[in-house]
Design a protein around this motif. Structure first.
Motif, PDB file in Angstrom:
ATOM      1  N   LEU A  14     -23.979  29.469 100.074  1.00 19.91           N
ATOM      2  CA  LEU A  14     -24.715  28.960 101.234  1.00 19.91           C
ATOM      3  C   LEU A  14     -23.734  28.117 102.039  1.00 19.91           C
ATOM      4  O   LEU A  14     -23.227  27.109 101.534  1.00 19.91           O
ATOM      5  N   ASN A  15     -23.456  28.545 103.251  1.00 21.16           N
ATOM      6  CA  ASN A  15     -22.569  27.752 104.115  1.00 21.16           C
ATOM      7  C   ASN A  15     -23.461  26.900 105.008  1.00 21.16           C
ATOM      8  O   ASN A  15     -24.008  27.369 105.996  1.00 21.16           O
ATOM      9  N   THR A  16     -23.594  25.642 104.640  1.00 19.61           N
ATOM     10  CA  THR A  16     -24.666  24.799 105.159  1.00 19.61           C
ATOM     11  C   THR A  16     -24.269  23.953 106.365  1.00 19.61           C
ATOM     12  O   THR A  16     -23.090  23.725 106.616  1.00 19.61           O
ATOM     13  N   CYS A  17     -25.290  23.479 107.048  1.00 21.11           N
ATOM     14  CA  CYS A  17     -25.116  22.635 108.231  1.00 21.11           C
ATOM     15  C   CYS A  17     -25.920  21.361 108.023  1.00 21.11           C
ATOM     16  O   CYS A  17     -27.016  21.396 107.489  1.00 21.11           O
ATOM     17  N   HIS A  18     -25.373  20.245 108.462  1.00 22.83           N
ATOM     18  CA  HIS A  18     -26.035  18.967 108.219  1.00 22.83           C
ATOM     19  C   HIS A  18     -26.569  18.349 109.507  1.00 22.83           C
ATOM     20  O   HIS A  18     -27.022  17.218 109.525  1.00 22.83           O
ATOM     21  N   ILE A  19     -26.504  19.092 110.619  1.00 22.93           N
ATOM     22  CA  ILE A  19     -26.799  18.455 111.896  1.00 22.93           C
ATOM     23  C   ILE A  19     -28.302  18.299 112.128  1.00 22.93           C
ATOM     24  O   ILE A  19     -28.729  17.351 112.766  1.00 22.93           O
ATOM     25  N   ARG A  20     -29.096  19.211 111.621  1.00 19.59           N
ATOM     26  CA  ARG A  20     -30.543  19.133 111.845  1.00 19.59           C
ATOM     27  C   ARG A  20     -31.212  18.261 110.786  1.00 19.59           C
ATOM     28  O   ARG A  20     -30.642  17.960 109.739  1.00 19.59           O
ATOM     29  N   GLU A  21     -32.484  17.945 111.074  1.00 23.39           N
ATOM     30  CA  GLU A  21     -33.231  17.044 110.203  1.00 23.39           C
ATOM     31  C   GLU A  21     -33.466  17.641 108.816  1.00 23.39           C
ATOM     32  O   GLU A  21     -33.662  18.842 108.674  1.00 23.39           O
ATOM     33  N   LYS A  22     -33.464  16.813 107.832  1.00 19.06           N
ATOM     34  CA  LYS A  22     -33.758  17.202 106.445  1.00 19.06           C
ATOM     35  C   LYS A  22     -32.933  18.401 105.985  1.00 19.06           C
ATOM     36  O   LYS A  22     -33.401  19.256 105.231  1.00 19.06           O
ATOM     37  N   ALA A  23     -31.694  18.458 106.469  1.00 23.44           N
ATOM     38  CA  ALA A  23     -30.847  19.610 106.153  1.00 23.44           C
ATOM     39  C   ALA A  23     -30.659  19.752 104.643  1.00 23.44           C
ATOM     40  O   ALA A  23     -30.771  20.848 104.095  1.00 23.44           O
ATOM     41  N   ALA A  24     -30.397  18.634 103.977  1.00 25.42           N
ATOM     42  CA  ALA A  24     -30.128  18.703 102.545  1.00 25.42           C
ATOM     43  C   ALA A  24     -31.366  19.195 101.796  1.00 25.42           C
ATOM     44  O   ALA A  24     -31.277  20.061 100.918  1.00 25.42           O
ATOM     45  N   GLU A  25     -32.542  18.681 102.182  1.00 29.73           N
ATOM     46  CA  GLU A  25     -33.780  19.098 101.506  1.00 29.73           C
ATOM     47  C   GLU A  25     -33.982  20.601 101.636  1.00 29.73           C
ATOM     48  O   GLU A  25     -34.414  21.277 100.709  1.00 29.73           O
ATOM     49  N   LYS A  26     -33.666  21.124 102.823  1.00 27.42           N
ATOM     50  CA  LYS A  26     -33.833  22.564 103.036  1.00 27.42           C
ATOM     51  C   LYS A  26     -32.890  23.359 102.138  1.00 27.42           C
ATOM     52  O   LYS A  26     -33.253  24.419 101.635  1.00 27.42           O
ATOM     53  N   VAL A  27     -31.700  22.846 101.933  1.00 32.15           N
ATOM     54  CA  VAL A  27     -30.754  23.533 101.049  1.00 32.15           C
ATOM     55  C   VAL A  27     -31.287  23.526  99.617  1.00 32.15           C
ATOM     56  O   VAL A  27     -31.249  24.546  98.923  1.00 32.15           O
ATOM     57  N   TYR A  28     -31.831  22.386  99.183  1.00 29.06           N
ATOM     58  CA  TYR A  28     -32.368  22.332  97.824  1.00 29.06           C
ATOM     59  C   TYR A  28     -33.514  23.325  97.644  1.00 29.06           C
ATOM     60  O   TYR A  28     -33.619  23.975  96.614  1.00 29.06           O
ATOM     61  N   SER A  29     -34.354  23.457  98.662  1.00 29.83           N
ATOM     62  CA  SER A  29     -35.470  24.385  98.475  1.00 29.83           C
ATOM     63  C   SER A  29     -34.973  25.828  98.504  1.00 29.83           C
ATOM     64  O   SER A  29     -35.441  26.668  97.755  1.00 29.83           O
ATOM     65  N   GLU A  30     -33.962  26.103  99.317  1.00 32.38           N
ATOM     66  CA  GLU A  30     -33.355  27.448  99.325  1.00 32.38           C
ATOM     67  C   GLU A  30     -32.743  27.762  97.949  1.00 32.38           C
ATOM     68  O   GLU A  30     -32.915  28.852  97.407  1.00 32.38           O
ATOM     69  N   LEU A  31     -32.065  26.778  97.393  1.00 35.92           N
ATOM     70  CA  LEU A  31     -31.430  26.983  96.084  1.00 35.92           C
ATOM     71  C   LEU A  31     -32.473  27.255  95.004  1.00 35.92           C
ATOM     72  O   LEU A  31     -32.274  28.110  94.134  1.00 35.92           O
ATOM     73  N   GLY A  32     -33.594  26.546  95.100  1.00 36.53           N
ATOM     74  CA  GLY A  32     -34.675  26.716  94.126  1.00 36.53           C
ATOM     75  C   GLY A  32     -35.132  28.164  94.055  1.00 36.53           C
ATOM     76  O   GLY A  32     -35.500  28.672  92.987  1.00 36.53           O
ATOM     77  N   ARG A  33     -35.047  28.846  95.219  1.00 33.71           N
ATOM     78  CA  ARG A  33     -35.502  30.238  95.274  1.00 33.71           C
ATOM     79  C   ARG A  33     -34.603  31.197  94.501  1.00 33.71           C
ATOM     80  O   ARG A  33     -34.986  32.327  94.248  1.00 33.71           O
ATOM     81  N   PHE A  34     -33.418  30.755  94.139  1.00 32.65           N
ATOM     82  CA  PHE A  34     -32.507  31.654  93.398  1.00 32.65           C
ATOM     83  C   PHE A  34     -32.710  31.570  91.888  1.00 32.65           C
ATOM     84  O   PHE A  34     -32.023  32.243  91.129  1.00 32.65           O
ATOM     85  N   LYS A  35     -33.653  30.744  91.464  1.00 31.32           N
ATOM     86  CA  LYS A  35     -33.866  30.533  90.027  1.00 31.32           C
ATOM     87  C   LYS A  35     -34.120  31.842  89.287  1.00 31.32           C
ATOM     88  O   LYS A  35     -33.485  32.141  88.281  1.00 31.32           O
TER      89      LYS A  35
END
Ligand code: 5AD
Ligand code: SF4
Length: 439
Positions: free
Chosen positions: A47-68
């Motif tokens: 995941l090549n992530t971006c931190h500029i928008r709101e709650k960016a980190a939270e969105k990455v964590y939820s995306e990662l959760g989907r790969f379980k």
């Protein structure tokens, strides 16, 4: 020979991330990876992530959760996080989401091959350093594959401006310019592979000051060198800061034939009080005078910008100053955002504007911007533009490309090939694009 391993990269955010994702794919190509368009059949997901928008980190964590589930099915699957969230969160990502094998910050992509090998050995790999070496130079073992007609080329990274709302100085680090000879080599290589238009990228691209043969080179100096590259037809650059719009760059807009008449020059607000609180170190008046000079050099230039509404302490009067500035500049494109806090930035500590007022302002600003955008697009009808064709359209025989002003242009002409640069007479202006006929 063994089957190639498959790499799935999901890219978020800006054009620099798009460029970085290409470089990462090439680097991992050396490790036997080919790219795939689906996470399901991947051996490695990045995941090549971006931190500029709101709650960016939270969105990455939820995306990662989907790969379980995927990881449970395929224990050999490696999962990595790159980009600005990787930089900002670091080790925390592996702590919160143990299925992550690799965390790599934007300055460490050249170390990906070793990091990948480490994950194959069953270890975790983390690198969020800001090393001295030029990562793109180290990422060079790429195949000479054909490319489409347009490409990004990163010339500068990082930012020392510290606008009070922005995470970039923290996630991408301080400003670094790549040496001119490396950029020119990369540009020539891109041209050999079919590229005709290059967009120079940098968080503060017009602050470019890379080493050249006779000392430091400015962005304009670099553009003039690129102008000499045979086969390269168009040059663009993004994103610029008003305070770094040097005289030679303004002049180049009037005299350099391959430099396109389009400029993204974010102002963020039209209120001097807010600009000051944002630590922008320019005023609305200095910005407007700058645009006057740019337009004197290149009268048909299309301006683009970024705006933040609802910045802490923004009053209705401050917002009105933004509307006035937009009315005066008339942007061909503009991106407007509601302010949202980024932990660790100075503005995050300040009293926030009522969210409803901010929503309302955003809507009014966007309505005005859309109106101007439409007027400028409509004003192209009857004019002849040069279009660089990039892909087939939806209709039979239709091709789509971009004009020098960055408008999308549709033409029905089966004789056109991708990469052709042709004169087109504009006949129609639609919602988001123009239509025309070959001259
Ligand atoms: N809130 C809202 N917009 C932001 N931007 C950057 N940081 C923030 C923030 N905290 C916008 C700016 C910048 C663009 C890339 O994103 O307008 O120019
Ligand atoms: Fe962020 Fe741009 Fe300001 Fe740098 S100049 S801090 S990248 S908004």
């Amino acid at each position: 020979m063994s089957e190639p391993k498959k790499l799935f990269i999901k890219t978020y955010g800006c054009q620099m991330n798009v460029y970085d994702s290409e470089r990462m794919a090439e680097a991992l190509g050396g490790q036997g990876y080919v790219e795939t368009k689906s996470a399901d059949d991947a051996d490695m997901i990045l995941l090549n992530t971006c931190h500029i928008r709101e709650k960016a980190a939270e969105k990455v964590y939820s995306e990662l959760g989907r790969f379980k589930g995927l990881k449970a099915e395929k224990p050999d699957l490696k999962i990595g996080v790159a980009g600005c969230v990787a930089q900002a969160e670091g080790q925390e990502i592996m702590r919160r989401q143990p299925l992550v094998d690799l965390v790599v910050g934007p300055q460490s992509y050249h170390r990906l091959p070793e990091m990948e090998a480490k994950t194959r050995a069953g270890e975790k790999a983390l690198d969020t350093d800001f090393p001295e070496e030029d990562k793109f130079e180290k990422l060079k073992n790429r195949p000479k594959a054909k490319r489409g007609p347009t490409a990004f080329l990163t010339v500068q990274e990082g930012c020392d401006k510290f606008c009070a709302f922005c995470v970039v100085p923290y996630t991408r680090g301080s400003e670094v310019s790549r040496p001119a000879d490396r950029i020119l080599r990369e540009a020539r290589d891109l041209v050999e592979r079919g590229v005709r238009e290059i967009t120079l990228l940098g968080q503060n691209v017009n602050a470019y000051h890379g080493a050249g043969p006779k000392g430091e080179m400015t962005l304009a100096g670099l553009i003039w060198e690129l102008n000499k590259v045979d086969g390269l037809e168009r040059i663009r650059f993004t994103t610029s800061h008003p305070n770094d719009m040097a005289d030679d760059l303004i002049e180049a807009h009037g005299t350099c034939d391959k430099l396109m008449p389009y400029l993204h020059l974010p102002v963020q607000s039209g209120s001097d009080k807010i600009l000051k609180r944002m630590n922008r170190s320019h005023t609305s008046d200095s910005y407007l005078r700058l645009i006057e000079r740019i337009r004197a050099a290149r009268p048909d230039i299309v301006m683009s910008g970024d705006f933040i509404v609802g910045f802490p302490e923004e009053t209705e009067e401050d917002f009105q100053a933004t509307m006035d500035l937009v009315e005066e500049v008339k942007y061909g494109y503009a991106y407007s955002f509601k302010y949202s806090t980024r932990p660790g930035t100075p503005a995050a500590e300040r009293a926030q504007v009522d969210p409803q007022a901010a929503d309302d302002r955003l809507q009014r600003l966007q309505t005005l911007i859309t109106r101007h955008q439409r007027e400028i697009q409509d004003s192209m009808v009857g004019r002849t533009v040069r279009v660089l064709f990039e892909k087939p359209g939806r209709l039979p025989g239709q091709m789509v490309g971009k004009s020098e002003y960055l408008h999308s242009v549709h033409v029905v002409a089966p004789e056109i090939s991708i990469g052709d640069l042709r004169e087109v007479r504009i006949t129609e202006s639609g919602t988001n694009s123009l239509a025309g006929a070959l001259l």
